[in-house]
Design a protein around this motif. Structure first.
Motif, PDB file in Angstrom:
ATOM      1  N   LEU A   1       0.834  -1.212   0.000  1.00  0.00           N
ATOM      2  CA  LEU A   1       0.000   0.000   0.000  1.00  0.00           C
ATOM      3  C   LEU A   1       0.865   1.257   0.000  1.00  0.00           C
ATOM      4  CD1 LEU A   1      -2.932  -0.677   2.475  1.00  0.00           C
ATOM      5  CD2 LEU A   1      -3.093  -0.023   0.089  1.00  0.00           C
ATOM      6  N   ARG A   2       1.958   1.208   0.730  1.00  0.00           N
ATOM      7  CA  ARG A   2       2.877   2.339   0.795  1.00  0.00           C
ATOM      8  C   ARG A   2       3.448   2.630  -0.599  1.00  0.00           C
ATOM      9  NH1 ARG A   2       6.248   3.876   5.475  1.00  0.00           N
ATOM     10  NH2 ARG A   2       5.190   2.204   6.574  1.00  0.00           N
ATOM     11  N   ILE A   3       3.828   1.578  -1.295  1.00  0.00           N
ATOM     12  CA  ILE A   3       4.351   1.732  -2.658  1.00  0.00           C
ATOM     13  C   ILE A   3       3.254   2.315  -3.550  1.00  0.00           C
ATOM     14  CG2 ILE A   3       5.191   0.481  -4.696  1.00  0.00           C
ATOM     15  CD1 ILE A   3       6.425  -1.570  -2.675  1.00  0.00           C
ATOM     16  N   ALA A   4       2.047   1.797  -3.410  1.00  0.00           N
ATOM     17  CA  ALA A   4       0.930   2.282  -4.220  1.00  0.00           C
ATOM     18  C   ALA A   4       0.703   3.774  -3.981  1.00  0.00           C
ATOM     19  CB  ALA A   4      -0.333   1.490  -3.905  1.00  0.00           C
ATOM     20  N   ARG A   5       0.802   4.208  -2.717  1.00  0.00           N
ATOM     21  CA  ARG A   5       0.607   5.625  -2.414  1.00  0.00           C
ATOM     22  C   ARG A   5       1.641   6.481  -3.122  1.00  0.00           C
ATOM     23  NH1 ARG A   5      -0.519   4.076   2.892  1.00  0.00           N
ATOM     24  NH2 ARG A   5      -2.774   4.048   3.154  1.00  0.00           N
TER      25      ARG A   5
ATOM     26  N   VAL B   1       0.879   6.645  -6.849  1.00  0.00           N
ATOM     27  CA  VAL B   1      -0.279   7.496  -7.083  1.00  0.00           C
ATOM     28  C   VAL B   1       0.087   8.971  -6.879  1.00  0.00           C
ATOM     29  CG1 VAL B   1      -2.459   8.166  -6.016  1.00  0.00           C
ATOM     30  CG2 VAL B   1      -2.092   5.799  -6.683  1.00  0.00           C
ATOM     31  N   ASP B   2       0.860   9.263  -5.818  1.00  0.00           N
ATOM     32  CA  ASP B   2       1.281  10.644  -5.557  1.00  0.00           C
ATOM     33  C   ASP B   2       2.075  11.204  -6.727  1.00  0.00           C
ATOM     34  OD1 ASP B   2       0.063  10.740  -3.153  1.00  0.00           O
ATOM     35  OD2 ASP B   2       1.868  10.401  -1.944  1.00  0.00           O
ATOM     36  N   ALA B   3       2.852  10.330  -7.365  1.00  0.00           N
ATOM     37  CA  ALA B   3       3.676  10.775  -8.482  1.00  0.00           C
ATOM     38  C   ALA B   3       2.915  10.716  -9.812  1.00  0.00           C
ATOM     39  CB  ALA B   3       4.933   9.909  -8.560  1.00  0.00           C
ATOM     40  N   SER B   4       1.643  10.336  -9.790  1.00  0.00           N
ATOM     41  CA  SER B   4       0.849  10.134 -11.012  1.00  0.00           C
ATOM     42  C   SER B   4       1.640   9.323 -12.028  1.00  0.00           C
ATOM     43  CB  SER B   4       0.461  11.466 -11.661  1.00  0.00           C
ATOM     44  OG  SER B   4      -0.388  12.158 -10.839  1.00  0.00           O
TER      45      SER B   4
ATOM     46  N   HIS C   1      -6.631  12.434  -7.897  1.00  0.00           N
ATOM     47  CA  HIS C   1      -5.749  12.090  -6.773  1.00  0.00           C
ATOM     48  C   HIS C   1      -6.517  11.821  -5.480  1.00  0.00           C
ATOM     49  CE1 HIS C   1      -2.094  13.513  -8.883  1.00  0.00           C
ATOM     50  NE2 HIS C   1      -1.675  12.432  -8.263  1.00  0.00           N
ATOM     51  N   SER C   2      -7.482  12.692  -5.204  1.00  0.00           N
ATOM     52  CA  SER C   2      -8.238  12.553  -3.960  1.00  0.00           C
ATOM     53  C   SER C   2      -8.992  11.215  -3.945  1.00  0.00           C
ATOM     54  CB  SER C   2      -9.211  13.713  -3.812  1.00  0.00           C
ATOM     55  OG  SER C   2     -10.029  13.790  -4.960  1.00  0.00           O
ATOM     56  N   GLU C   3      -9.464  10.801  -5.119  1.00  0.00           N
ATOM     57  CA  GLU C   3     -10.192   9.529  -5.190  1.00  0.00           C
ATOM     58  C   GLU C   3      -9.249   8.351  -4.963  1.00  0.00           C
ATOM     59  OE1 GLU C   3     -13.745  10.380  -8.366  1.00  0.00           O
ATOM     60  OE2 GLU C   3     -11.711  10.338  -9.147  1.00  0.00           O
ATOM     61  N   CYS C   4      -8.029   8.451  -5.534  1.00  0.00           N
ATOM     62  CA  CYS C   4      -7.030   7.384  -5.315  1.00  0.00           C
ATOM     63  C   CYS C   4      -6.717   7.291  -3.833  1.00  0.00           C
ATOM     64  CB  CYS C   4      -5.734   7.696  -6.055  1.00  0.00           C
ATOM     65  SG  CYS C   4      -5.894   7.680  -7.827  1.00  0.00           S
ATOM     66  N   GLY C   5      -6.517   8.455  -3.204  1.00  0.00           N
ATOM     67  CA  GLY C   5      -6.203   8.489  -1.779  1.00  0.00           C
ATOM     68  C   GLY C   5      -7.310   7.824  -0.971  1.00  0.00           C
ATOM     69  N   ALA C   6      -8.544   8.135  -1.328  1.00  0.00           N
ATOM     70  CA  ALA C   6      -9.688   7.570  -0.600  1.00  0.00           C
ATOM     71  C   ALA C   6      -9.751   6.060  -0.781  1.00  0.00           C
ATOM     72  CB  ALA C   6     -10.985   8.228  -1.082  1.00  0.00           C
ATOM     73  N   GLU C   7      -9.446   5.593  -1.996  1.00  0.00           N
ATOM     74  CA  GLU C   7      -9.450   4.149  -2.264  1.00  0.00           C
ATOM     75  C   GLU C   7      -8.400   3.442  -1.409  1.00  0.00           C
ATOM     76  OE1 GLU C   7     -11.278   2.116  -4.767  1.00  0.00           O
ATOM     77  OE2 GLU C   7     -12.519   3.815  -4.231  1.00  0.00           O
TER      78      GLU C   7
ATOM     79  N   GLN D   1      -6.640   0.318   3.357  1.00  0.00           N
ATOM     80  CA  GLN D   1      -5.903   0.193   4.626  1.00  0.00           C
ATOM     81  C   GLN D   1      -6.858  -0.233   5.750  1.00  0.00           C
ATOM     82  OE1 GLN D   1      -2.331   0.939   5.597  1.00  0.00           O
ATOM     83  NE2 GLN D   1      -3.261  -0.344   7.158  1.00  0.00           N
ATOM     84  N   GLY D   2      -8.021   0.391   5.788  1.00  0.00           N
ATOM     85  CA  GLY D   2      -9.007   0.053   6.816  1.00  0.00           C
ATOM     86  C   GLY D   2      -9.447  -1.396   6.694  1.00  0.00           C
TER      87      GLY D   2
END
Lengths: 162, 188
Positions: free
Chosen positions: B22-26, B29-32, B47-53, B58-59
């Motif tokens: 998940l950390r790698i995915a973040r 995504v942050d770097a598009s 971006h906000s949608e990726c973050g929410a996903e 994580q939850g």
């Protein structure tokens, strides 16, 4: 006149492209039994929010499709409109050009052994709105009249009355 | 030296690995980074949608890990009760002892789990028994997610592993382990 910021230009272009899309959909719907209605829709952007409007298609009062502008900034494309139907959803992405990226393979030492430019979505020939299917499929399909009716069939079991 | 609670570590290892993914995915995504997002559902998302996903993921990961840890704990304790019931001091007549043992073996699965935990009171620290019950309440809440009920105090996977693993180790016989946990973790 104040010059527009990059962000504002991106948003402005998105709003224009959405309006063009909506005009096309209204035109395609003319010869059908669909009633088309625009409704308010605000899109939050960095500097507040913009009014883009959304487009609702109904037949005899039953919702067939709702076209809702989702974001001017998305990964790999220049904006997205979400389509909600009675049974399913679909999404439209705007591409200014064929989205391509570098596919690289490195060896264990991190040296690039293979590098190739590859289409992120295939099928993008000209700027416009494209229909995107399943997230793991790469095909983008130009959103023309045929794709429009195919979408309505898929998301709402709709076919225009003969 | 092996601890009876080692079985729970597999779940924690998988959890850590998933968190790294998940950390790698973040970062991607942050770097598009379209190069790495190709053929994924993140394309076309803001971006906000990726973050929410990813946040949602994580939850979900936390919840699944708690459920896996709980199932392993439950299985271990039920098996343990069945095992020790065969070692009860000789009861006479023997036919009665055998029937009693068989009855425990056949029905322990259906006992209210809280009542099995209550058997440990006075032996296991009652706070830990209480914590185990809270974890069970959380696990039940995850499984049934009754919107009318409030979520119990959220318990993170590492805490859950420590509480349940601590109980297993005491009940399973490694009484000295709980106090030495940090050292043992480092040495292995």
């Amino acid at each position: 006149v104040m010059p527009m910021s990059d962000t504002e230009q991106v948003v402005e272009r998105f709003v224009e492209r959405t309006a063009t899309l909506f005009r096309e959909i209204e035109e395609w719907s003319l010869r059908t039994d669909l009633s088309v209605r625009r409704h308010d829709h605000h899109l939050p952007v960095d500097y507040g929010d913009v009014e883009t409007g959304a487009l609702e298609l109904r037949r005899q009062g039953v919702l067939i499709a709702d076209f809702v502008p989702a974001s001017a900034y998305v990964i790999a494309a220049q904006g997205r409109v979400d389509v909600r139907g009675r049974l399913d959803r679909a999404k439209l992405l705007y591409f200014e050009a064929e989205p391509r990226s570098e596919a690289i393979v490195t060896d264990q030492a991190g040296k690039i052994v293979m590098s190739q430019s590859i289409a992120v979505f295939s099928g993008v020939r000209e700027p416009g709105w494209y229909l995107i299917g399943d997230s793991h499929r790469r095909e983008a399909r130009i959103f023309d009249e045929r794709a429009f009716f195919d979408t309505l069939a898929e998301i709402s079991d709709y076919e225009p009355a003969q | 030296m092996s601890r009876p609670s080692e079985g729970l570590d597999t779940a924690i290892e998988a959890y850590r690995l998933n968190q790294d993914v998940l950390r790698i995915a973040r970062r991607v995504v942050d770097a598009s980074d379209e190069r790495h997002l190709r053929t994924t559902g993140f394309l076309g998302l803001a971006h906000s949608e990726c973050g929410a996903e990813l946040e949602k993921m994580q939850g979900r990961l936390d919840e699944i890990t708690v459920m896996v840890l709980w199932s392993a704990f439950e299985r271990w304790l039920i098996d343990h009760v069945t095992r020790v019931s065969t070692e009860l001091p000789a009861v006479s007549p023997e036919t009665f002892a055998v029937r009693l043992r068989d009855k425990i073996g056949a029905e322990v699965e259906f006992w209210r789990f809280d009542s099995i935990l209550d058997l440990l009171k006075g032996w296991i620290d009652s706070d830990d028994v209480g914590r185990a019950k809270q974890i069970k309440a959380y696990r039940d809440w995850i499984a049934h997610r009754n919107p009318l009920k409030r979520a119990p105090a959220i318990t993170d996977p590492a805490t859950v592993r420590n509480v349940l693993g601590g109980i297993i180790d005491v009940v399973g016989g490694a009484t000295s382990w709980t106090a030495e946990e940090p050292e043992e973790c480092r040495s292995t």
